[in-house]
Design an enzyme around this catalytic site. Structure first.
Site, PDB file in Angstrom:
ATOM      1  CG  HIS A  51      -3.188   2.379  -9.573  1.00  0.00           C
ATOM      2  ND1 HIS A  51      -4.515   2.199  -9.268  1.00  0.00           N
ATOM      3  CD2 HIS A  51      -2.640   3.027  -8.518  1.00  0.00           C
ATOM      4  CE1 HIS A  51      -4.749   2.717  -8.079  1.00  0.00           C
ATOM      5  NE2 HIS A  51      -3.627   3.220  -7.595  1.00  0.00           N
ATOM      6  CG  HIS A  57      -2.030   0.916   1.236  1.00  0.00           C
ATOM      7  ND1 HIS A  57      -2.306   1.762   0.196  1.00  0.00           N
ATOM      8  CD2 HIS A  57      -2.969   1.194   2.184  1.00  0.00           C
ATOM      9  CE1 HIS A  57      -3.351   2.512   0.502  1.00  0.00           C
ATOM     10  NE2 HIS A  57      -3.764   2.191   1.710  1.00  0.00           N
ATOM     11  CG  ASP A 104       3.850   5.152  -4.665  1.00  0.00           C
ATOM     12  OD1 ASP A 104       3.856   6.129  -3.920  1.00  0.00           O
ATOM     13  OD2 ASP A 104       3.145   4.146  -4.494  1.00  0.00           O
TER      14      ASP A 104
HETATM   15  N1  ACO Z   1       6.086  -3.878 -14.344  1.00  0.00           N
HETATM   16  C1  ACO Z   1       6.008  -4.870 -15.265  1.00  0.00           C
HETATM   17  N2  ACO Z   1       4.887  -5.556 -15.529  1.00  0.00           N
HETATM   18  C2  ACO Z   1       3.792  -5.220 -14.833  1.00  0.00           C
HETATM   19  C3  ACO Z   1       3.789  -4.206 -13.877  1.00  0.00           C
HETATM   20  C4  ACO Z   1       4.994  -3.531 -13.634  1.00  0.00           C
HETATM   21  N3  ACO Z   1       5.060  -2.544 -12.728  1.00  0.00           N
HETATM   22  N4  ACO Z   1       2.547  -4.083 -13.337  1.00  0.00           N
HETATM   23  C5  ACO Z   1       1.795  -4.996 -13.952  1.00  0.00           C
HETATM   24  N5  ACO Z   1       2.535  -5.689 -14.875  1.00  0.00           N
HETATM   25  C6  ACO Z   1       2.072  -6.720 -15.795  1.00  0.00           C
HETATM   26  C7  ACO Z   1       1.852  -8.034 -15.078  1.00  0.00           C
HETATM   27  O1  ACO Z   1       3.001  -8.841 -15.118  1.00  0.00           O
HETATM   28  C8  ACO Z   1       0.706  -8.598 -15.886  1.00  0.00           C
HETATM   29  O2  ACO Z   1       1.239  -9.079 -17.105  1.00  0.00           O
HETATM   30  P1  ACO Z   1       0.681 -10.438 -17.751  1.00  0.00           P
HETATM   31  O3  ACO Z   1      -0.746 -10.133 -18.118  1.00  0.00           O
HETATM   32  O4  ACO Z   1       1.574 -10.710 -18.893  1.00  0.00           O
HETATM   33  O5  ACO Z   1       0.766 -11.483 -16.668  1.00  0.00           O
HETATM   34  C9  ACO Z   1      -0.137  -7.393 -16.233  1.00  0.00           C
HETATM   35  O6  ACO Z   1       0.790  -6.299 -16.267  1.00  0.00           O
HETATM   36  C10 ACO Z   1      -1.263  -7.097 -15.238  1.00  0.00           C
HETATM   37  O7  ACO Z   1      -0.687  -6.997 -13.929  1.00  0.00           O
HETATM   38  P2  ACO Z   1      -1.457  -7.345 -12.576  1.00  0.00           P
HETATM   39  O8  ACO Z   1      -0.446  -7.729 -11.546  1.00  0.00           O
HETATM   40  O9  ACO Z   1      -2.564  -8.319 -12.867  1.00  0.00           O
HETATM   41  O10 ACO Z   1      -2.139  -5.966 -12.219  1.00  0.00           O
HETATM   42  P3  ACO Z   1      -2.745  -5.571 -10.802  1.00  0.00           P
HETATM   43  O11 ACO Z   1      -3.825  -4.621 -11.069  1.00  0.00           O
HETATM   44  O12 ACO Z   1      -3.082  -6.778  -9.992  1.00  0.00           O
HETATM   45  O13 ACO Z   1      -1.509  -4.900 -10.068  1.00  0.00           O
HETATM   46  C11 ACO Z   1      -0.010  -3.280  -9.206  1.00  0.00           C
HETATM   47  C12 ACO Z   1      -1.386  -3.550  -9.861  1.00  0.00           C
HETATM   48  C13 ACO Z   1       0.140  -4.158  -7.931  1.00  0.00           C
HETATM   49  C14 ACO Z   1       0.083  -1.820  -8.806  1.00  0.00           C
HETATM   50  C15 ACO Z   1       1.092  -3.646 -10.227  1.00  0.00           C
HETATM   51  O14 ACO Z   1       0.938  -2.872 -11.397  1.00  0.00           O
HETATM   52  C16 ACO Z   1       2.499  -3.485  -9.653  1.00  0.00           C
HETATM   53  O15 ACO Z   1       2.996  -4.412  -9.004  1.00  0.00           O
HETATM   54  N6  ACO Z   1       3.150  -2.309  -9.874  1.00  0.00           N
HETATM   55  C17 ACO Z   1       4.443  -2.050  -9.315  1.00  0.00           C
HETATM   56  C18 ACO Z   1       4.319  -1.655  -7.847  1.00  0.00           C
HETATM   57  C19 ACO Z   1       3.769  -0.257  -7.651  1.00  0.00           C
HETATM   58  O16 ACO Z   1       4.205   0.692  -8.303  1.00  0.00           O
HETATM   59  N7  ACO Z   1       2.812  -0.124  -6.719  1.00  0.00           N
HETATM   60  C20 ACO Z   1       2.221   1.191  -6.382  1.00  0.00           C
HETATM   61  C21 ACO Z   1       0.773   1.250  -6.733  1.00  0.00           C
HETATM   62  S1  ACO Z   1       0.140   2.883  -6.389  1.00  0.00           S
HETATM   63  C22 ACO Z   1      -0.208   2.909  -4.722  1.00  0.00           C
HETATM   64  O17 ACO Z   1      -0.427   1.929  -4.093  1.00  0.00           O
HETATM   65  C23 ACO Z   1      -0.250   4.207  -3.984  1.00  0.00           C
END
Ligand code: ACO
Length: 429
Positions: A306, A267, A362
């Site tokens: 996100h 988070h 972020d």
């Molecule tokens: N880098 C590379 N690939 C990514 C990223 C990333 N940052 N985020 C998502 N993907 C890819 C996944 O591998 C997946 O690919 P696939 O379909 O080939 O398997 C696809 O994009 C969908 O990703 P999910 O994990 O299903 O998306 P979800 O909505 O569950 O996750 C999250 C969102 C957790 C924010 C994710 O994008 C992530 O881990 N980002 C990096 C961490 C981050 O920046 N978090 C801050 C969020 S903002 C906040 O909380 C204030």
């Protein structure tokens, strides 16, 4: 077109009509779907609430596909550019913008509640020298409930108001003291001549000077960051505040639970991970290999993607602009160049485009916080100070909402049943 859903239960062949209102059905309406009089009603299984609305709310609107964020109907871009954190706090809490008189009263109230009881100071001084500031903040906010036992009278509007004022006012004091504690420096008392954000900087960084004067551009940049973090509808920490608040406990205990939720790396902790990633990449030449590693699934590009935003996070755009203002004062963070180049490449690369991965709030915020010389453990404390008005607006909405009940989800039981208990003396003989 009828606003209802016809459900056919293939177990029994029976059909049910379930009303649709505001794009949702009531989960309780599915309870009538049963295989027999004594059978349990149909339940909805939704870990993480990915498709369950827990409340009606008029605080914050998000359209993740279009990249829209509005507080009480006002776009975040306009608030960040033209408002102040305390005005936004008023807006979130009261639902509308203040008149001049209301604003002045509000600022006066917040300013004159920044001090805490001296015992709070002793309490905080009792933490170990290396205590995490988020742990200190969570415990101290919870402890405030013992200093204001009247806070449990949550049905009284005036009482709610005073606790809301106290919490918004005292949060920077507690956050700054948690920071000073880790550094072994004396705690600095609030300076009520200063604005909310300037006073926070004073409590953080003042040493022997009689008055701490922060650069106005830094004060403004931090104020904007607080505005950007002030609310984000039903996120994990807000859900925690509402869930704990639904037991009708006092708001200090409820907000303390929210701080606990924000503490978690999924988070509030992502900006710290972005900084670590940028440091590891180290220079522009290493970016192509790094991006390739991300695409091969070895790691994630932190600060991208996100759950809700499938477009540019509107807060990221504003933060990017704030970076320029801060670096004008502090000098450019060398990691900025790497961040900008990473963003440029990622926004053009098919892997990221196809998955709708854009920079989130972020991606740049850690760079700004570092320029302020905050250690990474403090990043989430800053987030918590900014989020406090949002938590309290949501809590206030909750306690006045006649439809709300104590949060009590169902479960799907997977354990054993009706076993015969054998006393230890017989089992072990
Ligand atoms: N880098 C590379 N690939 C990514 C990223 C990333 N940052 N985020 C998502 N993907 C890819 C996944 O591998 C997946 O690919 P696939 O379909 O080939 O398997 C696809 O994009 C969908 O990703 P999910 O994990 O299903 O998306 P979800 O909505 O569950 O996750 C999250 C969102 C957790 C924010 C994710 O994008 C992530 O881990 N980002 C990096 C961490 C981050 O920046 N978090 C801050 C969020 S903002 C906040 O909380 C204030």
């Amino acid at each position: 077109m009828t606003d209802s859903l016809t459900v056919r239960d293939n177990r029994t062949g029976q059909e049910y009509e379930v009303p649709i209102a505001d794009g949702a059905i009531k989960a309780a309406d599915l309870g009538q779907i049963k295989t027999g009089d004594d059978a349990p009603g149909l339940a909805v299984y939704d870990p993480g609430f990915v498709n369950t609305a827990s409340c009606r709310s008029s605080v914050t609107y998000i359209d993740g596909d279009k990249g829209i964020l509005e507080y009480r109907g006002y776009p975040i871009e306009q608030l960040a550019e033209k408002s102040s954190f305390l005005e936004v706090a008023y807006l979130l809490i009261h639902g509308e913008l203040p008149t001049r008189e209301q604003y002045e009263t509000w600022v006066h109230e917040i300013t004159f509640h920044t001090f805490v009881h001296e015992n709070v100071k002793s309490f905080m001084q009792g933490f170990r020298y290396d205590a995490h500031p988020m742990g200190m903040l969570m415990a101290s906010v919870g402890a405030l409930s013992t200093f204001y036992p009247d806070a449990r009278n949550i049905s009284d509007a005036q009482n709610r108001h005073i606790q809301i004022v106290r919490m918004i006012a005292k949060m920077p004091t507690l956050g700054a003291w948690a920071f000073r504690h880790a550094q072994g420096k004396p705690y600095v008392y609030p300076d009520n001549d200063l604005s909310y954000t300037a006073n926070f900087l004073s409590m953080l960084f003042k040493m022997s000077e009689s008055k701490f004067e922060a650069d106005e551009r830094l004060v403004r940049a931090l104020d904007v960051l607080f505005i950007l973090h002030a609310d984000h509808e039903q996120n994990c920490s807000t859900n925690a505040v509402r869930s704990v608040g639904s037991s009708q406990v006092d708001p200090y205990s409820a907000v303390s639970a929210g701080i606990g939720a924000l503490y978690g790396p999924l988070h509030g902790g992502a900006n710290e991970a972005v900084l670590r990633m940028l440091r590891r990449v180290g220079s522009k030449e290493n970016i192509p290999a790094f991006i390739q590693g991300v695409k091969d699934g070895n790691e994630r590009l932190m600060g991208f993607g996100h759950r809700v935003y499938k477009n540019y996070d509107p807060r990221a755009t504003i933060i990017k602009k704030a970076c320029d203002d801060v670096f004008e004062v502090t000098g450019v963070n060398p990691l900025l160049e790497i961040a900008q180049e990473l963003e440029k490449i990622a926004l053009e690369d098919e892997y990221f485009v196809k998955r709708k991965l854009y920079p989130n709030v972020d991606f740049y915020s850690g760079l700004i916080y570092e320029a302020f010389q905050f250690p990474p453990e403090m990043f989430t404390v800053l987030f918590a100070i900014g989020r406090t008005p949002g938590w309290l607006a949501q809590w206030s909405e909750l306690v006045q909402d006649k439809e709300q009940k104590i949060a009590r989800p169902k479960q799907i039981y997977t354990g054993a049943r009706t076993l015969e208990f054998v006393p230890a003396s017989e089992r072990w003989s």
